[in-house]
Design a protein around this motif. Structure first.
Motif, PDB file in Angstrom:
ATOM      1  N   GLN A  67       0.731  -1.102  -0.117  1.00  7.92           N
ATOM      2  CA  GLN A  67       0.090   0.099  -0.184  1.00  7.92           C
ATOM      3  C   GLN A  67       0.760   1.438   0.044  1.00  7.92           C
TER       4      GLN A  67
ATOM      5  N   LEU B 258      -0.715  -0.560  -6.053  1.00 10.08           N
ATOM      6  CA  LEU B 258      -1.757  -1.701  -6.655  1.00 10.08           C
ATOM      7  C   LEU B 258      -1.247  -2.299  -7.982  1.00 10.08           C
TER       8      LEU B 258
ATOM      9  N   ASP C 232      -2.840   4.351  -5.673  1.00  8.24           N
ATOM     10  CA  ASP C 232      -4.165   4.756  -5.219  1.00  8.24           C
ATOM     11  C   ASP C 232      -3.805   6.501  -4.496  1.00  8.24           C
TER      12      ASP C 232
ATOM     13  N   LEU D 217       4.818  -6.377  -5.484  1.00 10.94           N
ATOM     14  CA  LEU D 217       3.491  -6.594  -6.398  1.00 10.94           C
ATOM     15  C   LEU D 217       3.606  -7.566  -7.287  1.00 10.94           C
TER      16      LEU D 217
END
Length: 212
Positions: A63, A66, A84, A117
């Motif tokens: 975080q 994404l 984000d 990721l």
């Protein structure tokens, strides 16, 4: 209270947190979760702004980044790093960690996030086959934990599934070989091993109750 986890990280996760499975509201798929507490919104690993564990699930460490793909693309195309932009973790004052250097090259920090990721994306690809295998051999069972706390209250923790250890051990050599061949046997045993962390979680809860 929980974080999504993927089978490829069960070995690391099980050393800190119980791993349980929840059936989707549509009852058509399962998801795995690391458990942080016993009540909605409770996180017994968060001590003010400090995380009190040696490992955090991948879904938390990436975080506010994404996994993204362009519209219409399938999982066969390379994933992209998305951000984000509404996340409070983004710093717009210039004091945060840089994502690109002065030559517009990704910084080591961004490279690390991209690697995480990628690991999470690969793990998501294993979720469907993993749960299909567990269901094929009837290894999922609803689980209920009942325990008393130091304040005298009794708790009942429900709504999740776990791997049935007895059924797993009773499988034939052929079935065990099938699970092993496809990489599902180790995560299944790691999920079983993680259930031993429930007592440590109860101990954390009792310390909170004693000390506030």
């Amino acid at each position: 209270m929980t974080s999504v986890v993927v089978p490829t990280e069960f070995r690391a996760v099980q050393d800190e947190y119980p791993i349980l499975f929840r059936l989707s509201p549509e009852r058509d798929s399962y998801q795995a979760f690391a458990i942080f507490g016993f009540e909605t919104g409770e996180n017994l690993f968060l001590d003010d702004d400090r995380w009190d564990a040696n490992h955090r699930p991948l879904a938390m460490t990436i975080q506010p980044f994404l996994i993204g793909r362009n519209a219409g693309e399938t999982g066969d195309q390379p994933a992209q790093v998305h951000v984000d932009i509404a996340s409070p973790r983004l710093d717009r004052t210039g004091q945060g960690t840089a994502l690109f250097d002065e030559l517009d090259r990704p910084t080591p920090f961004l490279d690390t996030m991209a690697e995480r990721l990628g690991a999470l994306d690969a793990g998501y690809r294993e979720v469907g086959p993993f749960f299909a295998a567990l269901q094929r051999y009837d290894l999922l069972e609803p689980i209920v934990f009942e325990f008393a706390l130091v304040d005298g209250s009794n708790k009942r923790f429900v709504g999740f599934h776990a791997v049935d250890e007895d059924r797993l051990r009773a499988l034939s050599a052929t079935a065990l070989g099938d699970l092993h061949e496809h990489g599902h046997l180790m995560p299944a045993f790691m999920a079983i091993a993680s259930l031993g962390r429930f007592q440590a979680l109860i101990d954390r809860k009792n310390r909170r109750l004693r000390h506030g």
